[in-house]
Motif scaffolding. Structure first.
Motif, PDB file in Angstrom:
ATOM      1  N   ARG A 252       0.834  -1.201   0.000  1.00 50.13           N
ATOM      2  CA  ARG A 252       0.000   0.000   0.000  1.00 50.13           C
ATOM      3  C   ARG A 252       0.867   1.249   0.000  1.00 50.13           C
ATOM      4  N   VAL A 253       0.592   2.156  -0.945  1.00 48.32           N
ATOM      5  CA  VAL A 253       1.341   3.405  -1.042  1.00 48.32           C
ATOM      6  C   VAL A 253       0.801   4.377  -0.003  1.00 48.32           C
ATOM      7  N   VAL A 254       1.693   4.800   0.908  1.00 53.20           N
ATOM      8  CA  VAL A 254       1.324   5.732   1.967  1.00 53.20           C
ATOM      9  C   VAL A 254       1.416   7.170   1.456  1.00 53.20           C
ATOM     10  N   GLU A 255       2.446   7.436   0.661  1.00 56.39           N
ATOM     11  CA  GLU A 255       2.649   8.787   0.148  1.00 56.39           C
ATOM     12  C   GLU A 255       3.393   8.740  -1.176  1.00 56.39           C
ATOM     13  N   LYS A 256       3.102   9.729  -2.007  1.00 61.29           N
ATOM     14  CA  LYS A 256       3.766   9.860  -3.304  1.00 61.29           C
ATOM     15  C   LYS A 256       4.332  11.279  -3.383  1.00 61.29           C
ATOM     16  N   VAL A 257       5.645  11.382  -3.694  1.00 63.00           N
ATOM     17  CA  VAL A 257       6.314  12.677  -3.784  1.00 63.00           C
ATOM     18  C   VAL A 257       6.842  12.840  -5.204  1.00 63.00           C
ATOM     19  N   VAL A 258       6.314  13.809  -5.936  1.00 65.50           N
ATOM     20  CA  VAL A 258       6.748  14.063  -7.310  1.00 65.50           C
ATOM     21  C   VAL A 258       8.014  14.906  -7.275  1.00 65.50           C
ATOM     22  N   LEU A 259       9.037  14.478  -8.028  1.00 64.74           N
ATOM     23  CA  LEU A 259      10.300  15.202  -8.082  1.00 64.74           C
ATOM     24  C   LEU A 259      10.333  16.116  -9.299  1.00 64.74           C
ATOM     25  N   GLU A 260      11.058  17.216  -9.168  1.00 68.13           N
ATOM     26  CA  GLU A 260      11.148  18.214 -10.226  1.00 68.13           C
ATOM     27  C   GLU A 260      12.592  18.301 -10.730  1.00 68.13           C
ATOM     28  N   GLU A 261      12.746  18.244 -12.055  1.00 68.89           N
ATOM     29  CA  GLU A 261      14.084  18.328 -12.647  1.00 68.89           C
ATOM     30  C   GLU A 261      14.708  19.671 -12.303  1.00 68.89           C
ATOM     31  N   GLY A 262      15.992  19.652 -11.984  1.00 66.14           N
ATOM     32  CA  GLY A 262      16.703  20.863 -11.597  1.00 66.14           C
ATOM     33  C   GLY A 262      16.672  21.080 -10.097  1.00 66.14           C
ATOM     34  N   ARG A 263      15.503  21.018  -9.502  1.00 70.60           N
ATOM     35  CA  ARG A 263      15.378  21.195  -8.056  1.00 70.60           C
ATOM     36  C   ARG A 263      15.747  19.921  -7.303  1.00 70.60           C
ATOM     37  N   ASP A 264      15.256  18.778  -7.783  1.00 69.62           N
ATOM     38  CA  ASP A 264      15.442  17.519  -7.066  1.00 69.62           C
ATOM     39  C   ASP A 264      16.429  16.565  -7.735  1.00 69.62           C
ATOM     40  N   TYR A 265      16.591  16.661  -9.042  1.00 70.38           N
ATOM     41  CA  TYR A 265      17.457  15.717  -9.749  1.00 70.38           C
ATOM     42  C   TYR A 265      17.989  16.316 -11.049  1.00 70.38           C
ATOM     43  N   GLN A 266      19.040  15.686 -11.569  1.00 74.56           N
ATOM     44  CA  GLN A 266      19.597  15.973 -12.888  1.00 74.56           C
ATOM     45  C   GLN A 266      19.487  14.675 -13.685  1.00 74.56           C
ATOM     46  N   ILE A 267      19.243  14.791 -14.978  1.00 69.48           N
ATOM     47  CA  ILE A 267      19.149  13.592 -15.803  1.00 69.48           C
ATOM     48  C   ILE A 267      20.029  13.743 -17.036  1.00 69.48           C
ATOM     49  N   ASP A 268      20.726  12.679 -17.370  1.00 68.61           N
ATOM     50  CA  ASP A 268      21.502  12.610 -18.604  1.00 68.61           C
ATOM     51  C   ASP A 268      20.683  11.741 -19.560  1.00 68.61           C
ATOM     52  N   ASP A 269      19.995  12.403 -20.486  1.00 68.36           N
ATOM     53  CA  ASP A 269      19.088  11.688 -21.394  1.00 68.36           C
ATOM     54  C   ASP A 269      19.821  10.676 -22.264  1.00 68.36           C
TER      55      ASP A 269
END
Length: 87
Positions: free
Chosen positions: A27-44
């Motif tokens: 059971r999912v208790v909580e879901k936290v959406v991450l934002e590019e730049g603020r929370d993570y960097q991605i190398d496409d």
């Protein structure tokens, strides 16, 4: 640092979030959406994600309590990613 199964991600197609699931269940208790730049960097091109803070720290910040016996009271943390890629 996390590596996706596929590389050559379509630019801007990724959706990244954290699911905090109840211990001993799915059971999912909580879901936290991450934002590019603020929370993570991605190398496409390489399919690589770098979080700006540790996963546990992000999850604890969204699930605050004053007294804890264990991190997140034994709940499990999952990094979830949905994306498109060029085969």
């Amino acid at each position: 640092m996390y590596y996706l199964k596929d590389a050559d991600i379509v630019d801007g197609s990724e959706k990244i979030w954290i699911e905090i699931r109840q211990s001993g269940g799915e059971r999912v208790v909580e879901k936290v959406v991450l934002e590019e730049g603020r929370d993570y960097q991605i190398d496409d091109f390489q399919g690589r994600i770098i979080l700006n803070r540790p996963l546990l720290q992000i999850a604890e910040q969204s699930h605050p309590t004053l007294i804890k016996d264990s991190p997140l009271d034994g709940d499990q943390i999952y990094l979830m990613v949905d994306y498109e890629y060029v085969p």
